[in-house]
Motif scaffolding. Structure first.
Motif, short mmCIF file in Angstrom:
data_model
loop_
_atom_site.label_atom_id
_atom_site.label_comp_id
_atom_site.label_asym_id
_atom_site.label_seq_id
_atom_site.Cartn_x
_atom_site.Cartn_y
_atom_site.Cartn_z
N VAL A 4 117.13 -28.16 50.36
CA VAL A 4 118.23 -27.67 49.53
C VAL A 4 117.67 -27.34 48.14
O VAL A 4 116.81 -28.05 47.62
CB VAL A 4 119.34 -28.73 49.42
CG1 VAL A 4 120.46 -28.24 48.52
CG2 VAL A 4 119.88 -29.07 50.81
N PHE A 5 118.15 -26.27 47.56
CA PHE A 5 117.60 -25.85 46.26
C PHE A 5 118.69 -25.22 45.40
O PHE A 5 119.73 -24.76 45.89
CB PHE A 5 116.45 -24.85 46.46
CG PHE A 5 116.80 -23.69 47.36
CD1 PHE A 5 117.41 -22.55 46.86
CD2 PHE A 5 116.52 -23.76 48.71
CE1 PHE A 5 117.74 -21.50 47.69
CE2 PHE A 5 116.84 -22.71 49.57
CZ PHE A 5 117.45 -21.57 49.05
N GLY A 6 118.44 -25.24 44.10
CA GLY A 6 119.30 -24.56 43.13
C GLY A 6 118.46 -24.12 41.96
O GLY A 6 117.92 -24.96 41.22
N ARG A 25 118.00 -21.57 38.48
CA ARG A 25 118.76 -20.82 37.49
C ARG A 25 117.83 -20.08 36.54
O ARG A 25 116.74 -20.53 36.24
CB ARG A 25 119.66 -21.75 36.68
CG ARG A 25 120.73 -22.44 37.52
CD ARG A 25 121.77 -23.10 36.65
NE ARG A 25 122.80 -23.76 37.44
CZ ARG A 25 124.02 -24.05 36.98
NH1 ARG A 25 124.34 -23.75 35.74
NH2 ARG A 25 124.89 -24.66 37.76
N TRP A 75 112.21 -19.31 35.88
CA TRP A 75 113.13 -20.00 36.78
C TRP A 75 113.03 -21.51 36.61
O TRP A 75 111.93 -22.06 36.48
CB TRP A 75 112.82 -19.66 38.24
CG TRP A 75 113.29 -18.30 38.64
CD1 TRP A 75 112.54 -17.17 38.78
CD2 TRP A 75 114.64 -17.93 38.93
NE1 TRP A 75 113.33 -16.12 39.15
CE2 TRP A 75 114.63 -16.55 39.25
CE3 TRP A 75 115.85 -18.62 38.95
CZ2 TRP A 75 115.79 -15.85 39.59
CZ3 TRP A 75 117.01 -17.92 39.29
CH2 TRP A 75 116.97 -16.55 39.60
N GLY A 96 115.06 -25.38 37.94
CA GLY A 96 115.92 -25.94 38.98
C GLY A 96 115.12 -26.80 39.92
O GLY A 96 113.91 -26.98 39.77
N ARG A 97 115.81 -27.31 40.91
CA ARG A 97 115.19 -28.30 41.79
C ARG A 97 115.15 -27.87 43.24
O ARG A 97 116.03 -27.15 43.73
CB ARG A 97 115.94 -29.64 41.67
CG ARG A 97 115.74 -30.30 40.32
CD ARG A 97 116.41 -31.64 40.26
NE ARG A 97 116.04 -32.35 39.03
CZ ARG A 97 116.45 -33.58 38.73
NH1 ARG A 97 117.25 -34.24 39.57
NH2 ARG A 97 116.07 -34.15 37.61
#
Length: 320
Positions: free
Chosen positions: A39-41, A43, A52, A54-55
């Motif tokens: 899972v990633f997000g 920004r 970029w 995010g994790r």
């Protein structure tokens, strides 16, 4: 340290072990796990940032992409395997979205060292470009023909004492996942027929070799092994690898210089080079460049531990 590869990859295991011995923080990810297990997000465009952030989260690890200093791109599972149960249109859409979205971020991390960057691997993956670069750098190459013209192929075969055929790429997996191989093989002029026109073929004059060499280059470090097949096989890969004889080999300085120039020209940090050897291999003219795999296997070589250490030194920027 971000490592992109499939779950079962012994070669990568060696590199991760060498990195761990240096105290490096390593996160291993297979991008094809996208879904509940990945899972990633990410920004961009907030607070004036131009990189970029995010994790990326797996069941056991979390990594902030802004903290990644190096990426070891080994052999991740194709996205198509992740979505193979979907209908064709949905599958092709999901694959493209994952490659351009997740892959687009992972392949563009600001300030990270890539070994090797996927775009550099793609540029260097064409044998015609490889052979042309070898020749431009002064390395000897076999006389080569790329054609789908049977008359051109027959003419070439009569111009040389022995001619071999090689495929440009490995054989795709068959239905059911079975993987085969097409080995280098001698071609007689009389065996060539109109089926040649169907696709492109690679023909080369056979080199009267005394052995083969596998040269692994990692950064400025060069590791070379002479490979001798006990039966003198044309293609050493087709036999029993346990019976191959490996001998450490000195690479002539002019050949070493050419190899570093080759990697630099394609933007590569690492490459596995294959040579045919004539004579005793001590003179530069004994070395005939065959190909370079920009993402080649080396875990089976006798000097694999030293190669793994070289990778770790590059990825931790001890040796850049």
């Amino acid at each position: 340290m971000l490592v992109l590869t499939s779950l079962e990859d012994v070669t990568t295991d060696r590199v991760i072990e060498a990195l761990s011995e240096r105290g490096a923080a390593v996160v291993r990810v297979d991008p094809a796990d996208v879904g509940p297990d990945l899972v990633f997000g990410f920004r961009l465009g907030q607070r004036g940032g131009s990189a970029w952030g995010g994790r990326l989260r797996t069941p056991s690890r979390v990594v902030d992409v802004e903290d990644v200093t190096a990426v070891y791109c080994r052999r991740p599972t194709p996205y198509s395997a992740r979505f193979r149960e979907l209908p064709r249109q949905s599958r092709e859409f999901a694959v493209a979205e994952a490659r351009h979205g997740l892959g687009g971020v992972l392949h563009g991390l600001r300030g990270a060292l890539y070994v090797n960057h996927p775009s550099a691997v793609a540029r260097a993956d064409f044998k015609p470009a490889q052979l042309q670069k070898f020749a431009a750098l002064g390395l000897r190459i076999p006389a080569t023909l790329v054609t789908n013209d049977v008359e051109e192929a027959r003419k070439f075969a009569t111009e040389h004492e022995h001619v071999v055929y090689k495929s440009f790429r490995g054989l795709p997996a068959a239905e059911g996942g079975h993987v085969g191989a097409i080995w280098a093989q001698r071609i007689e002029p009389g065996a060539l027929d109109d089926s040649v026109v169907v696709t492109a073929h690679l023909f080369q004059a056979e080199i009267p070799k005394t052995g083969d060499a596998r040269v692994t280059v990692v950064g400025r470090r060069v590791f070379a092994q002479r490979i001798t097949a006990p039966d003198g096989a044309l293609d050493w890969r087709r036999g029993d690898w346990s019976r191959l004889v490996h001998t450490p080999l000195a690479v002539p300085e002019s050949v070493r210089t050419a190899l570093h120039g080759y990697l630099a020209s394609f933007g590569l940090v690492f490459g596995c080079f294959d040579f045919a050897l004539t004579g005793d291999g001590t003179a530069p003219e004994d070395w005939w460049a065959i190909e370079c795999n920009p993402n080649g296997q080396w875990g089976w070589l006798p000097d694999a531990q030293a190669i793994a250490d070289a990778f770790a030194a590059i990825l931790t920027r001890e040796d850049t």
